[in-house]
Design a protein around this motif. Structure first.
Motif, PDB file in Angstrom:
ATOM      1  N   SER A 334      64.375  40.854  45.840  1.00 44.85           N
ATOM      2  CA  SER A 334      63.411  40.952  44.735  1.00 44.85           C
ATOM      3  C   SER A 334      64.107  41.300  43.417  1.00 44.85           C
ATOM      4  CB  SER A 334      62.333  41.990  45.062  1.00 44.85           C
ATOM      5  OG  SER A 334      62.909  43.261  45.339  1.00 44.85           O
ATOM      6  N   GLU A 368      55.282  40.212  46.279  1.00 47.70           N
ATOM      7  CA  GLU A 368      54.366  40.492  45.171  1.00 47.70           C
ATOM      8  C   GLU A 368      55.125  40.773  43.886  1.00 47.70           C
ATOM      9  OE1 GLU A 368      51.253  41.490  42.588  1.00 47.70           O
ATOM     10  OE2 GLU A 368      51.474  40.116  44.293  1.00 47.70           O
ATOM     11  N   THR A 369      56.239  41.472  44.006  1.00 48.97           N
ATOM     12  CA  THR A 369      57.054  41.775  42.824  1.00 48.97           C
ATOM     13  C   THR A 369      57.541  40.483  42.156  1.00 48.97           C
ATOM     14  OG1 THR A 369      57.804  43.867  43.793  1.00 48.97           O
ATOM     15  CG2 THR A 369      59.148  42.934  42.028  1.00 48.97           C
ATOM     16  N   ARG A 371      56.177  37.422  42.598  1.00 51.11           N
ATOM     17  CA  ARG A 371      54.999  36.664  42.133  1.00 51.11           C
ATOM     18  C   ARG A 371      54.564  37.147  40.764  1.00 51.11           C
ATOM     19  NH1 ARG A 371      50.193  36.978  40.701  1.00 51.11           N
ATOM     20  NH2 ARG A 371      50.320  39.237  40.926  1.00 51.11           N
ATOM     21  N   HIS A 372      54.546  38.465  40.566  1.00 48.47           N
ATOM     22  CA  HIS A 372      54.130  39.012  39.277  1.00 48.47           C
ATOM     23  C   HIS A 372      55.076  38.572  38.162  1.00 48.47           C
ATOM     24  CE1 HIS A 372      52.543  41.757  36.290  1.00 48.47           C
ATOM     25  NE2 HIS A 372      53.756  42.257  36.108  1.00 48.47           N
ATOM     26  N   GLU A 375      54.180  35.187  37.125  1.00 46.96           N
ATOM     27  CA  GLU A 375      52.976  35.241  36.289  1.00 46.96           C
ATOM     28  C   GLU A 375      53.320  35.649  34.858  1.00 46.96           C
ATOM     29  OE1 GLU A 375      48.605  36.580  37.483  1.00 46.96           O
ATOM     30  OE2 GLU A 375      49.936  38.295  37.212  1.00 46.96           O
ATOM     31  N   VAL A 376      54.225  36.614  34.713  1.00 47.98           N
ATOM     32  CA  VAL A 376      54.660  37.051  33.374  1.00 47.98           C
ATOM     33  C   VAL A 376      55.323  35.896  32.624  1.00 47.98           C
ATOM     34  CG1 VAL A 376      56.297  38.542  32.144  1.00 47.98           C
ATOM     35  CG2 VAL A 376      54.893  39.488  33.992  1.00 47.98           C
ATOM     36  N   GLN A 379      52.641  33.598  31.383  1.00 49.48           N
ATOM     37  CA  GLN A 379      51.907  34.189  30.262  1.00 49.48           C
ATOM     38  C   GLN A 379      52.706  34.137  28.971  1.00 49.48           C
ATOM     39  OE1 GLN A 379      50.990  38.091  31.763  1.00 49.48           O
ATOM     40  NE2 GLN A 379      49.213  37.397  32.958  1.00 49.48           N
ATOM     41  N   SER A 402      51.261  31.651  42.103  1.00 49.30           N
ATOM     42  CA  SER A 402      51.039  31.872  40.669  1.00 49.30           C
ATOM     43  C   SER A 402      51.705  30.831  39.779  1.00 49.30           C
ATOM     44  CB  SER A 402      51.529  33.272  40.269  1.00 49.30           C
ATOM     45  OG  SER A 402      50.641  34.264  40.733  1.00 49.30           O
ATOM     46  N   GLN A 473      44.460  40.969  49.455  1.00 49.56           N
ATOM     47  CA  GLN A 473      45.153  40.798  48.172  1.00 49.56           C
ATOM     48  C   GLN A 473      45.861  39.439  48.132  1.00 49.56           C
ATOM     49  OE1 GLN A 473      47.869  44.002  47.338  1.00 49.56           O
ATOM     50  NE2 GLN A 473      48.601  43.121  45.432  1.00 49.56           N
ATOM     51  N   HIS A 477      45.113  36.377  45.442  1.00 53.70           N
ATOM     52  CA  HIS A 477      46.141  35.761  44.600  1.00 53.70           C
ATOM     53  C   HIS A 477      46.113  34.235  44.753  1.00 53.70           C
ATOM     54  CE1 HIS A 477      47.887  39.336  43.049  1.00 53.70           C
ATOM     55  NE2 HIS A 477      48.438  39.748  44.181  1.00 53.70           N
TER      56      HIS A 477
END
Length: 604
Positions: A334, A368-369, A371-372, A375-376, A379, A402, A473, A477
């Motif tokens: 990660s 999840e780390t 995936r976020h 997403e960032v 964005q 994502s 969760q 997602h």
């Protein structure tokens, strides 16, 4: 005073020895890197030898250099990107007259990787240059590539080992029971079977249903490929493979005659006859191994560095189990992948990103780390396209959910939307040996997760609730990322594995295609017409570069030949599979002990 100066001189001598050794190692490293990167010269006329020796991979897998490397050595590694690059370059190179496929040492390759190489072979053939395949025998993956040649020749006593696809696992619930080892498995998803071998003695009906679905798709893709390459009718091929003895009798058990009659091959020849035929067809040329050709031509899968364009599509490769923290090549750490994504985020020249995933999943937290971070990146206005390789299941799909777009091969294994946790317990086993565990804690749950103490119902319920919450969760997602109703995702989830073809039909992926298709798609999303793909790697020191080069260029010291297909080799493979499963479990480092991991052992 004499003692002082004596110690001082010994200290100086030791320091001198250490410094000299370091200088020697640096010089040796420089020489090795120079040798590996040296560009050999090419003859005026070349026959490109596609001598694939080992396992086809997307990233060099950094092995454990401990004792296990002697008992279970890493096989040779063939980078699929290098093979594709060599073929595409050779198609435009006037010096290259033809290609000879030498595939007998190809020990393992997934169907999506075979498809990528096959596409590159077709690109070469489109240039009007011939491709010839010859061998004494072919395994199923080897034959799939051999069939792409213009002419396919086999040794008169040769063999082609086609037998379809299958999934067979060793179930050890009875063995653990005999050892008085208790394994508590907490899972969410009807089809989530990664831990099933620990608590079952056979495959469940639900598992057979799910596995049969993607296995049939892969077999359809394989047969369709043979039809496109050799004109082999799928129904006829199935009939011959289902009843081999019947058709062997028609030809007096002469497999060579059977293969020619069924048009699996074009003829039976000895090696020198096949080589003479190729030279007669293509013209006289000198045989050059594809790795030597790549070094001489200076070409690779991705540019070694950026060119003149300031519009980059960053390509990030992720292969192996998903783990927390920094991890070497061959696993997805990660922290390691976050660093690569941050480079893409901060560099203004990177306008879009392709995340190439080839993973069975792993730690839910690590997934999840990452995936976020994807997403960032989105964005921030930088499109992200996920390109799936052989497998991007469970935690791999968690990450992909994502992305702006998801691309897969028809034979990619994906989905497996489900999670599980494992808590083994050896309390009863230790008691048999006369080992008892006792103590005192400040809460009722203190020490409750120890391997040598029974798991309480309270903690068991807590772990199951945690697994259920993470599963919900995961589903959320996917629903958000894919713009699907929760009910639809719930029906597609349950830990079920989908082929890329079925995932497309169910809305889990957007398009079917390879990594280069994904790169073009990412450029289109960023409205780029003039762009360059640039691979984004984590920072490496000189030793990392040297080790990666050595692993991709040299053979394993004690490697097992791909030709050893005896019953003893099969038994050895079974034992190695068990050791690999144990090693995978030992790698698991999720702090909550919850994993989005898919376990699929494909028999080819």
């Amino acid at each position: 005073m004499r003692v002082f100066f004596s110690k001082l001189m010994r200290g100086i001598e030791s320091t001198r020895t250490v410094v000299l050794n370091l200088v020697f190692l640096l010089v040796l490293t420089f020489i090795l890197v120079s040798l590996l990167n040296a560009r050999p010269s090419l003859p005026d006329k070349v026959i490109l030898q596609l001598d694939l020796n080992g396992v086809v991979v997307e990233q060099v897998n950094r092995p454990d250099f401990g004792l296990s490397s002697l008992t279970s050595p890493e096989p040779n590694q063939v980078l699929v990107g290098d093979v594709v690059a060599a073929l595409k370059r050779a198609a435009k190179d006037e010096r290259v007259l033809g290609v000879r496929l030498d595939l007998q040492e190809l020990s393992q390759a997934s169907l999506p990787h075979l498809e990528e190489i096959r596409t590159a072979i077709n690109t070469f053939k489109a240039s009007g240059k011939p491709v010839m395949a010859y061998a004494e025998h072919w395994t199923q993956p080897q034959y799939y590539l051999a069939a792409s040649a213009n002419q396919v020749f086999l040794h008169p006593m040769g063999h082609i080992a086609l037998h379809g696809f299958g999934v067979y696992r060793n179930y050890i619930a009875d063995a653990l029971a005999k050892l008085d080892v208790d394994v508590h498995v907490f899972r969410a998803g009807k089809y989530k079977s990664a831990a099933a071998p620990l608590i079952q003695n056979e495959m469940s009906a639900a598992e057979k249903e799910a596995d049969a679905g993607w296995l049939n798709t892969m077999w359809d893709v394989y047969k369709q490929g043979l039809f496109e390459m050799r004109g082999l009718d799928a129904a006829r091929l199935q009939e011959v493979l289902d009843h081999p003895a019947k058709y062997m009798r028609e030809y007096g058990a002469d497999l060579g005659k059977l293969f020619v009659a069924e048009h699996w091959i074009d003829g039976l020849m000895y090696a020198e006859q096949a080589d003479a035929h190729l030279l007669q067809t293509a013209g006289e040329g000198e045989l050059v191994a594809y790795k030597d050709y790549l070094r001489a031509s200076g070409q690779s899968f991705m540019p070694a560095g950026p060119g003149s364009a300031d519009n980059w599509v960053g390509v990030i490769m992720g292969s192996g189990q998903i783990l927390g923290g920094e991890q070497p090549s061959g696993t997805i750490g990660s922290d390691t992948m976050l660093e690569q994504l941050r480079i893409a985020l901060d560099d203004e020249r990177v306008k879009a990103v392709v995340l190439r995933l080839n993973t069975p999943g792993g730690s839910a937290l690590a997934s999840e780390t990452i995936r976020h971070a994807v997403e960032v990146l989105r964005q921030a206005g930088k499109p992200v396209v996920v390109s799936m390789g052989n497998m991007a299941a469970s935690g791999g799909y968690w990450i992909a959910s994502s992305a702006n777009e998801i691309w897969a091969s028809p034979a990619t294994l994906t989905g497996s939307i489900g999670v599980f946790g494992i808590v083994p317990n050896v309390n009863r086993s230790l008691k048999k040996l006369g080992v008892n565990t006792d103590g005192v804690g400040t809460t009722k749950i203190a020490g409750s997760m120890r391997l040598d103490m029974p798991l309480s119902k309270e903690m068991g319920d807590a772990v199951q609730m945690s697994v259920n919450q993470i599963y919900q969760q995961f589903i959320q997602h996917v629903a958000d990322g894919r713009n699907l109703p929760i009910e639809t995702v719930q029906a597609l989830a349950q830990g079920r594995v989908w082929s890329g073809r079925d995932a497309l039909a169910n809305g889990l992926v957007d398009k079917l295609g390879g990594v280069h298709d994904a790169i073009d798609a990412a450029a289109a999303l960023a409205n780029l017409k003039d762009f360059e793909p640039v691979q984004i790697d984590p920072p490496k020191n000189a030793l990392d570069v040297l080790v990666d080069n050595l692993l991709s260029e040299t053979s394993a010291m004690f490697g097992v030949s791909a030709n050893e297909h005896s019953i003893f080799a099969g038994l050895l493979q079974t034992l190695q599979n068990q050791m690999a499963m144990s090693a995978q479990m030992l790698q698991m480092n999720d702090p909550r002990g919850v994993y989005a991991l898919s376990e699929m052992g494909l028999a080819e």
